[in-house]
Design an enzyme around this catalytic site. Structure first.
Site, PDB file in Angstrom:
ATOM      1  N   ARG A  69      44.904 -22.181  42.775  1.00 18.52           N
ATOM      2  CA  ARG A  69      44.378 -23.156  43.728  1.00 18.52           C
ATOM      3  C   ARG A  69      44.798 -24.592  43.390  1.00 18.52           C
ATOM      4  O   ARG A  69      44.881 -25.449  44.257  1.00 18.52           O
ATOM      5  CB  ARG A  69      42.849 -23.048  43.756  1.00 18.52           C
ATOM      6  CG  ARG A  69      42.178 -23.731  44.938  1.00 18.52           C
ATOM      7  CD  ARG A  69      40.663 -23.662  44.800  1.00 18.52           C
ATOM      8  NE  ARG A  69      40.196 -22.291  44.778  1.00 18.52           N
ATOM      9  CZ  ARG A  69      39.848 -21.600  45.859  1.00 18.52           C
ATOM     10  NH1 ARG A  69      39.944 -22.152  47.040  1.00 18.52           N
ATOM     11  NH2 ARG A  69      39.415 -20.357  45.751  1.00 18.52           N
ATOM     12  N   GLY A 149      49.660 -16.369  39.356  1.00 18.05           N
ATOM     13  CA  GLY A 149      50.042 -15.492  38.260  1.00 18.05           C
ATOM     14  C   GLY A 149      50.146 -14.039  38.679  1.00 18.05           C
ATOM     15  O   GLY A 149      49.317 -13.538  39.448  1.00 18.05           O
ATOM     16  N   GLY A 220      25.908 -15.542  55.292  1.00 19.50           N
ATOM     17  CA  GLY A 220      25.693 -15.754  56.715  1.00 19.50           C
ATOM     18  C   GLY A 220      24.384 -16.455  57.015  1.00 19.50           C
ATOM     19  O   GLY A 220      24.326 -17.363  57.854  1.00 19.50           O
ATOM     20  N   GLU A 222      22.622 -18.360  54.934  1.00 22.74           N
ATOM     21  CA  GLU A 222      22.648 -19.725  54.412  1.00 22.74           C
ATOM     22  C   GLU A 222      23.402 -20.660  55.350  1.00 22.74           C
ATOM     23  O   GLU A 222      22.922 -21.743  55.699  1.00 22.74           O
ATOM     24  CB  GLU A 222      23.284 -19.749  53.021  1.00 22.74           C
ATOM     25  CG  GLU A 222      22.408 -19.129  51.948  1.00 22.74           C
ATOM     26  CD  GLU A 222      23.055 -19.135  50.573  1.00 22.74           C
ATOM     27  OE1 GLU A 222      22.449 -18.557  49.646  1.00 22.74           O
ATOM     28  OE2 GLU A 222      24.155 -19.702  50.411  1.00 22.74           O
ATOM     29  N   VAL A 272      30.364  -5.533  66.637  1.00 27.76           N
ATOM     30  CA  VAL A 272      31.252  -6.308  67.491  1.00 27.76           C
ATOM     31  C   VAL A 272      32.493  -5.459  67.752  1.00 27.76           C
ATOM     32  O   VAL A 272      33.193  -5.067  66.826  1.00 27.76           O
ATOM     33  CB  VAL A 272      31.647  -7.634  66.824  1.00 27.76           C
ATOM     34  CG1 VAL A 272      32.626  -8.402  67.710  1.00 27.76           C
ATOM     35  CG2 VAL A 272      30.410  -8.481  66.538  1.00 27.76           C
ATOM     36  N   HIS A 480      -0.448 -26.913  35.297  1.00 32.32           N
ATOM     37  CA  HIS A 480      -1.127 -27.052  36.585  1.00 32.32           C
ATOM     38  C   HIS A 480      -1.027 -28.503  37.047  1.00 32.32           C
ATOM     39  O   HIS A 480      -1.238 -29.414  36.246  1.00 32.32           O
ATOM     40  CB  HIS A 480      -2.591 -26.655  36.449  1.00 32.32           C
ATOM     41  CG  HIS A 480      -3.394 -26.899  37.694  1.00 32.32           C
ATOM     42  ND1 HIS A 480      -3.352 -26.055  38.783  1.00 32.32           N
ATOM     43  CD2 HIS A 480      -4.248 -27.912  38.029  1.00 32.32           C
ATOM     44  CE1 HIS A 480      -4.156 -26.519  39.728  1.00 32.32           C
ATOM     45  NE2 HIS A 480      -4.710 -27.653  39.285  1.00 32.32           N
TER      46      HIS A 480
END
Length: 501
Positions: A69, A149, A220, A222, A272, A480
């Site tokens: 990348r 690589g 999906g 999120e 689909v 608490h």
């Protein structure tokens, strides 16, 4: 039994069956300081790869990491976990400002979305973190090669560098950590404009009026939440009869109801079967999963989020004889060794949860084995989190899994509506559920739906790691007021009775 005594008694099993051909690389020796050969070559610079590279260097191994990348962090940091969490947080802030601030006495005349600024904040976070990993490489003396690589032998990786050149990197041990890619669906072409993957959904130029998400999994839901908060009408199409099939059934049902209250629509048990983009928008042809009458669903943008597939093609694995299964995952033993001596694999390219934190643990354990030490990852105790609002987090077994095993069990639950901190901040949707073995009280699974469930789950993860009982958690003093008290009360409800309900 107390946690401390359980910790002392805990012994990891690292003596399970191995491929007869596998060898620990410790026996193969290490490269000398002046040698061109590495002790470890890591192919892939994502969460598993870069962590493995750093850990290997920390253990004194001469290490090179190869990443195609050009920026480290893999899918997770560049186009996955990190940018999505940035947008989830930003969109949540907008949603709170628009719908909740007035309840807390904070009022203003108007609030609007500056999408370019929101995207810039996301990109800045990603950039800072990727540069940070490069800094860690320099600090730990990890050699970094930017390029694609491909294994040409069990000890050589040919790299087509991003500047157009080629180099061969040699190593006594090679770790394949190339991660995963978006899973495509038949007949659907992703163009990252009208039909997008999660990568495209992180970089939309404007908020779509209608967004259809294909797949009701973590990613999906999120991304659907992000764009739903920013104004999209979100419809989720799922082939299965329920959302996020890996979740505990009771949690899943409450989670779906919560998302529906937020405006998200679900079309379940549906596939689909056709896509038409000729009209400017997108027309999806839907059909019941079991067959039947077709319907049309229109959208401005469609997000394909049907899972991920291991990135193992084009790596030269066939040439050197590395075994893979029918979906392309690399087969490894308990030391992460493939059937080819000196070649290892970690993360999304091997069986197990496709999660960044699991890949990191794989990376550490793998190089520990290479260095002649002992590593261990228990895939049954890897937490999972859906970063919506409320978040949903789980570790261990679901009630359905425990029931299928035929184990007698007890359940303790505690609602956030009875938690003082959640009520004080007016964010009390959700609950904690603990499943424990009836005879021993050993915790088998913990499931949390809460605003910060992703943080709360780690107390449970530690408890499972040390085979704790629900009473162990219940007898730990919790500060608490905190939401973590809900976990304590759920533990009390498991072996006895809670106080505050």
């Amino acid at each position: 039994m107390a946690l401390a005594s359980l910790a002392r008694r805990k012994v990891y099993n690292v003596s399970r069956s191995f491929y007869s051909a596998s060898l620990t690389s410790f026996s193969r020796g290490f490269a000398s300081a002046g040698s061109d050969e590495n002790d470890v070559v890591v192919v892939g610079g994502g969460p598993g790869g870069y962590v493995a590279a750093i850990k290997a260097a920390q253990l004194g191994l001469k290490t090179t990491c190869i990443e195609k990348r050009g920026t480290l962090g893999g899918t997770c940091l560049n186009v996955g976990c990190i940018p999505s969490k940035a947008l989830l947080h930003s969109s949540h802030m907008y949603h709170e400002a628009k719908h909740s601030f007035a309840n807390h006495g904070v009022k203003f005349s108007s609030v609007e979305v500056d999408l370019p600024a929101m995207m810039a904040q996301k990109d800045k976070a990603v950039s800072n973190l990727t540069r940070g990993i490069e800094g860690l490489f320099k600090k730990n003396k990890v050699n970094y090669v930017k390029g694609y690589g491909k294994l040409v032998s069990p000890s050589e990786v040919s790299v087509d560098t991003i500047d157009g050149g080629n180099t061969v990197v040699k190593g006594k041990n090679i770790i394949i950590a190339t991660g995963s890619d978006v899973k495509s669906l038949p007949g659907i072409t992703i163009d990252e404009e009208k039909i997008v993957s999660s990568t495209g959904a992180l970089a939309l130029k404007e908020t779509p009026k209608k967004l259809v998400v294909i797949g009701a999994g973590y990613i999906g839901l999120e991304m659907g939440s992000v764009w739903g908060r920013l104004g999209s009408e979100v419809t989720v199409v799922e082939f299965a009869p329920e959302i996020v099939p890996s979740l505990d059934g009771e949690v899943r049902k409450q989670f779906q109801r919560s998302l529906e209250k937020q405006g998200m629509k679900f079309i379940l048990k549906t596939k689909v079967v056709g896509v038409d983009t000729s009209s400017g928008g997108v027309k999806l042809t839907l059909e019941p999963a079991s067959g039947g009458e077709k319907t049309i669903l229109e959208a401005d943008v469609v997000l394909v989020s049907a899972g991920r597939t291991p990135f193992t093609a084009g790596l030269g694995l066939e040439k050197i004889g590395v075994e893979t299964d029918k979906v392309g995952r690399i087969l490894v033993n308990d030391r992460f060794a493939t059937n080819v001596p000196g070649v290892y694999a970690i993360g999304d390219v091997i069986p197990g949860p496709m999660l960044a934190h699991k890949a990191e643990e794989d990376g550490v354990a793998c190089v520990e084995f290479i260095a002649g030490k002992v590593g261990h990852v228990d895939y049954d105790k890897v937490p999972g989190v859906v970063y919506t609002h409320p978040e949903v987090a789980s570790v261990g077994k679901t009630e359905e899994q425990v029931k299928a095993l035929g184990v007698a069990y007890c359940i303790g639950k505690f609602p956030l509506l009875a938690n003082s901190r959640a009520k004080a901040i007016d964010d009390a949707e959700g609950f904690v559920k603990i499943i424990a073995e009836k005879e021993t009280d050993k915790i088998l699974g913990v499931h949390i739906m809460a605003p910060n469930a992703g943080e709360l789950i780690h107390e449970a993860a530690i408890a499972l790691q040390y085979d704790a009982a629900s009473e162990d958690i219940a007898r730990v003093c919790h500060a608490h007021p905190t939401m973590s008290e809900a976990l304590k009360e759920a533990a009390m409800a498991t072996y006895d009775k809670p106080i505050h309900i």
